[in-house]
Design a protein around this motif. Structure first.
Motif, PDB file in Angstrom:
ATOM      1  N   UNK A 152     -38.120  16.849  22.623  1.00 13.81           N
ATOM      2  CA  UNK A 152     -37.779  17.426  21.325  1.00 13.81           C
ATOM      3  C   UNK A 152     -37.402  16.345  20.322  1.00 13.81           C
ATOM      4  N   UNK A 153     -37.504  16.731  19.034  1.00 17.91           N
ATOM      5  CA  UNK A 153     -36.966  15.909  17.940  1.00 17.91           C
ATOM      6  C   UNK A 153     -35.853  16.704  17.257  1.00 17.91           C
ATOM      7  N   UNK A 154     -35.002  15.969  16.542  1.00 20.11           N
ATOM      8  CA  UNK A 154     -33.827  16.533  15.867  1.00 20.11           C
ATOM      9  C   UNK A 154     -33.959  16.240  14.379  1.00 20.11           C
ATOM     10  N   UNK A 155     -33.976  17.289  13.538  1.00 19.49           N
ATOM     11  CA  UNK A 155     -34.191  17.115  12.096  1.00 19.49           C
ATOM     12  C   UNK A 155     -33.137  16.239  11.419  1.00 19.49           C
ATOM     13  N   UNK A 156     -31.939  16.150  11.996  1.00 19.40           N
ATOM     14  CA  UNK A 156     -30.877  15.358  11.363  1.00 19.40           C
ATOM     15  C   UNK A 156     -31.038  13.859  11.593  1.00 19.40           C
ATOM     16  N   UNK A 157     -31.931  13.462  12.526  1.00 22.58           N
ATOM     17  CA  UNK A 157     -32.219  12.047  12.718  1.00 22.58           C
ATOM     18  C   UNK A 157     -33.028  11.550  11.530  1.00 22.58           C
ATOM     19  N   UNK A 210     -32.866   6.464  13.399  1.00 17.69           N
ATOM     20  CA  UNK A 210     -31.512   6.456  13.956  1.00 17.69           C
ATOM     21  C   UNK A 210     -31.194   7.827  14.528  1.00 17.69           C
ATOM     22  N   UNK A 211     -30.606   7.831  15.729  1.00 25.67           N
ATOM     23  CA  UNK A 211     -30.189   9.077  16.362  1.00 25.67           C
ATOM     24  C   UNK A 211     -28.847   9.524  15.800  1.00 25.67           C
ATOM     25  N   UNK A 212     -28.795  10.790  15.401  1.00 24.03           N
ATOM     26  CA  UNK A 212     -27.542  11.387  14.927  1.00 24.03           C
ATOM     27  C   UNK A 212     -26.951  12.308  15.996  1.00 24.03           C
ATOM     28  N   UNK A 213     -27.544  12.306  17.186  1.00 25.75           N
ATOM     29  CA  UNK A 213     -27.097  13.166  18.281  1.00 25.75           C
ATOM     30  C   UNK A 213     -26.310  12.324  19.275  1.00 25.75           C
ATOM     31  N   UNK A 214     -24.984  12.419  19.195  1.00 29.43           N
ATOM     32  CA  UNK A 214     -24.085  11.648  20.050  1.00 29.43           C
ATOM     33  C   UNK A 214     -23.033  12.589  20.636  1.00 29.43           C
ATOM     34  N   UNK A 215     -22.213  12.098  21.556  1.00 30.99           N
ATOM     35  CA  UNK A 215     -21.130  12.899  22.117  1.00 30.99           C
ATOM     36  C   UNK A 215     -21.618  14.168  22.782  1.00 30.99           C
ATOM     37  N   UNK A 216     -21.006  15.321  22.406  1.00 30.73           N
ATOM     38  CA  UNK A 216     -21.381  16.609  22.994  1.00 30.73           C
ATOM     39  C   UNK A 216     -22.840  16.943  22.727  1.00 30.73           C
ATOM     40  N   UNK A 217     -23.336  16.558  21.565  1.00 31.17           N
ATOM     41  CA  UNK A 217     -24.741  16.791  21.245  1.00 31.17           C
ATOM     42  C   UNK A 217     -25.636  16.140  22.304  1.00 31.17           C
ATOM     43  N   UNK A 218     -25.356  14.886  22.647  1.00 36.15           N
ATOM     44  CA  UNK A 218     -26.172  14.161  23.625  1.00 36.15           C
ATOM     45  C   UNK A 218     -26.002  14.717  25.041  1.00 36.15           C
ATOM     46  N   UNK A 226     -43.262   7.904  16.724  1.00 40.57           N
ATOM     47  CA  UNK A 226     -43.585   8.087  15.305  1.00 40.57           C
ATOM     48  C   UNK A 226     -42.305   8.087  14.468  1.00 40.57           C
ATOM     49  N   UNK A 227     -41.345   7.239  14.861  1.00 41.28           N
ATOM     50  CA  UNK A 227     -40.101   7.086  14.110  1.00 41.28           C
ATOM     51  C   UNK A 227     -39.023   8.105  14.443  1.00 41.28           C
ATOM     52  N   UNK A 228     -39.300   9.032  15.368  1.00 41.56           N
ATOM     53  CA  UNK A 228     -38.339  10.090  15.680  1.00 41.56           C
ATOM     54  C   UNK A 228     -37.805   9.937  17.101  1.00 41.56           C
ATOM     55  N   UNK A 229     -36.479   9.778  17.253  1.00 39.65           N
ATOM     56  CA  UNK A 229     -35.886   9.706  18.591  1.00 39.65           C
ATOM     57  C   UNK A 229     -36.219  10.965  19.401  1.00 39.65           C
ATOM     58  N   UNK A 230     -36.381  10.795  20.712  1.00 40.14           N
ATOM     59  CA  UNK A 230     -36.777  11.899  21.586  1.00 40.14           C
ATOM     60  C   UNK A 230     -35.656  12.319  22.523  1.00 40.14           C
ATOM     61  N   UNK A 231     -35.628  13.628  22.830  1.00 42.48           N
ATOM     62  CA  UNK A 231     -34.579  14.221  23.661  1.00 42.48           C
ATOM     63  C   UNK A 231     -35.182  15.268  24.590  1.00 42.48           C
ATOM     64  N   UNK A 232     -34.482  15.549  25.691  1.00 43.41           N
ATOM     65  CA  UNK A 232     -34.763  16.721  26.506  1.00 43.41           C
ATOM     66  C   UNK A 232     -33.675  17.747  26.166  1.00 43.41           C
TER      67      UNK A 232
END
Length: 127
Positions: A45-50, A54-62, A95-101
């Motif tokens: 997945x990608x996160x629109x706030x990134x 730069x990843x904006x998903x840290x702490x509980x988000x991560x 493509x410039x977007x950090x990736x997550x599961x």
């Protein structure tokens, strides 16, 4: 010839599963059924706030959205990049977007996080 090709593909798959470090060297993820998955088959997945790589998903988000982590010495090419997270760890981006599961995806192919809060999106193949 077809049998030989199938056998070669099976051998490559076995090597990728047995030697994940080598499999990751080429690309950290792959397209399957039109969506991007990690080497365990889990949806990415990608996160629109990134923004700005730069990843904006840290702490509980991560914890809920585990980043697709990269080894400290990871190399990337083409549309793949490696970014540094706020905690100093490295993460893959495409493509410039950090990736997550997503922690609620329990088995390969699940997409329970797609559209979550209108900011999480499955990475689809661009045609």
């Amino acid at each position: 010839m077809t049998q030989m090709t199938a056998s070669f593909k099976a051998l490559l798959m076995a090597a990728a599963l047995t030697l994940p470090g080598l499999a990751m060297a080429a690309e950290p993820a792959m397209m399957k059924d039109g969506m991007m998955v990690d080497h365990k088959g889990m949806t990415l997945y990608t996160f629109d706030k990134d923004s700005g790589g730069k990843s904006m998903c840290n702490g509980d988000c991560a914890k809920n959205w585990p980043p697709l982590m990269a080894p400290a010495d990871a190399k990337a090419e083409g549309k793949w990049t490696v970014i540094k997270r706020d905690d100093g760890m490295m993460q893959y981006a495409y493509d410039g977007k950090p990736l997550y599961t997503f922690m609620k995806d329990e088995k390969p192919g699940e997409m329970k996080g797609d559209g979550m809060k209108d900011v999480w999106h499955v990475v689809h193949e661009h045609k």
